[in-house]
Design a protein around this motif. Structure first.
Motif, PDB file in Angstrom:
ATOM      1  N   VAL A  30       0.857  -1.176   0.000  1.00  0.00           N
ATOM      2  CA  VAL A  30       0.000   0.000   0.000  1.00  0.00           C
ATOM      3  C   VAL A  30       0.896   1.230   0.000  1.00  0.00           C
ATOM      4  O   VAL A  30       2.029   1.187   0.482  1.00  0.00           O
ATOM      5  N   PHE A  68      -1.554  -0.682  -3.949  1.00  0.00           N
ATOM      6  CA  PHE A  68      -2.783   0.101  -3.894  1.00  0.00           C
ATOM      7  C   PHE A  68      -2.428   1.441  -3.250  1.00  0.00           C
ATOM      8  O   PHE A  68      -1.945   1.468  -2.109  1.00  0.00           O
ATOM      9  N   TYR A  69      -2.651   2.534  -3.992  1.00  0.00           N
ATOM     10  CA  TYR A  69      -2.234   3.869  -3.551  1.00  0.00           C
ATOM     11  C   TYR A  69      -3.459   4.703  -3.210  1.00  0.00           C
ATOM     12  O   TYR A  69      -4.342   4.897  -4.044  1.00  0.00           O
ATOM     13  N   PHE A  70      -3.471   5.208  -1.978  1.00  0.00           N
ATOM     14  CA  PHE A  70      -4.607   5.949  -1.454  1.00  0.00           C
ATOM     15  C   PHE A  70      -4.258   7.424  -1.289  1.00  0.00           C
ATOM     16  O   PHE A  70      -3.220   7.762  -0.717  1.00  0.00           O
ATOM     17  N   LEU A  85      -9.205   5.684  -2.783  1.00  0.00           N
ATOM     18  CA  LEU A  85      -8.243   4.902  -3.548  1.00  0.00           C
ATOM     19  C   LEU A  85      -7.985   5.623  -4.864  1.00  0.00           C
ATOM     20  O   LEU A  85      -8.926   6.048  -5.538  1.00  0.00           O
ATOM     21  N   VAL A 103     -10.379   5.495 -10.229  1.00  0.00           N
ATOM     22  CA  VAL A 103      -9.238   4.682  -9.832  1.00  0.00           C
ATOM     23  C   VAL A 103      -8.502   4.283 -11.099  1.00  0.00           C
ATOM     24  O   VAL A 103      -9.099   3.749 -12.030  1.00  0.00           O
ATOM     25  N   VAL A 116      -4.204   1.483  -8.667  1.00  0.00           N
ATOM     26  CA  VAL A 116      -3.771   0.106  -8.502  1.00  0.00           C
ATOM     27  C   VAL A 116      -2.555  -0.012  -9.409  1.00  0.00           C
ATOM     28  O   VAL A 116      -2.627   0.307 -10.605  1.00  0.00           O
ATOM     29  N   HIS A 117      -1.435  -0.436  -8.851  1.00  0.00           N
ATOM     30  CA  HIS A 117      -0.171  -0.445  -9.593  1.00  0.00           C
ATOM     31  C   HIS A 117       0.427  -1.842  -9.598  1.00  0.00           C
ATOM     32  O   HIS A 117       0.721  -2.401  -8.542  1.00  0.00           O
ATOM     33  N   HIS A 173      -5.484   2.211 -13.189  1.00  0.00           N
ATOM     34  CA  HIS A 173      -4.684   0.994 -13.161  1.00  0.00           C
ATOM     35  C   HIS A 173      -3.419   1.258 -13.961  1.00  0.00           C
ATOM     36  O   HIS A 173      -3.480   1.609 -15.139  1.00  0.00           O
ATOM     37  N   LEU A 182      -6.479  -3.429   3.280  1.00  0.00           N
ATOM     38  CA  LEU A 182      -5.641  -2.432   2.608  1.00  0.00           C
ATOM     39  C   LEU A 182      -5.727  -1.082   3.309  1.00  0.00           C
ATOM     40  O   LEU A 182      -4.708  -0.406   3.509  1.00  0.00           O
TER      41      LEU A 182
END
Length: 160
Positions: A18, A98-100, A73, A151, A76-77, A153, A52
């Protein structure tokens, strides 16, 4: 103590990660340590049994000393790269991150007292989005210039 989700996979490793996107005045808060010449996002590995969202809040607390709230969120990487840690040097890594976006209060004053997995003492740095030194994930410095409410990707392939 809970176990980080880092699993052997074939000739390499799989990481579940994360990351926190902490923005202020056109800059993003990044972490560095005294053993590497690049910066990386606030965050880290998810622990087994941890959500997460709980993981990103824990990592933010550990690395900044503050309890920040999640805004949403953002990314998603999927990242494919060769490890630079001495005990896994050159081994392939498949990382799902997962980047928030985090809410950044006006009085937020981060204080770093953490250590990197390579044993280096960590420090925090507000990096301009037109970055001045190497930093990961690299997509921060294009995607955060033009935020998208959806979000996104992102796939990064850094292995030969």
């Amino acid at each position: 103590m809970a176990q980080d989700i880092t699993l052997p996979a074939g000739d390499g490793w799989f990481n579940l990660r994360v990351g926190a996107i902490i923005l202020r005045d056109g800059k993003v808060l990044m972490v560095g340590n005294d053993r590497v010449d690049y910066l990386y996002s606030v965050g880290g590995r998810v622990q087994f049994g941890e959500s997460l969202e709980d993981a990103v809040r824990r990592e933010v607390r550990e690395e900044t000393g503050a309890a920040l709230e999640i805004e949403r969120l953002g990314f998603v990487h999927e990242d494919f790269f060769l490890c630079d840690l001495p005990d896994k040097l050159g081994q392939p890594i498949h990382e799902l991150g997962f980047y928030f976006y985090m809410k950044t209060p006006a009085d937020f004053e981060p204080l770093c007292q953490s250590w990197a997995v390579n044993g280096g003492e960590e420090f925090l740095e507000w990096m301009p989005l037109d970055r001045v030194r190497p930093a990961f994930p690299a997509f921060f410095f294009t995607e955060l210039l033009h935020p998208d409410p959806s979000v996104r990707h992102i796939v990064t392939q850094e292995m030969p």
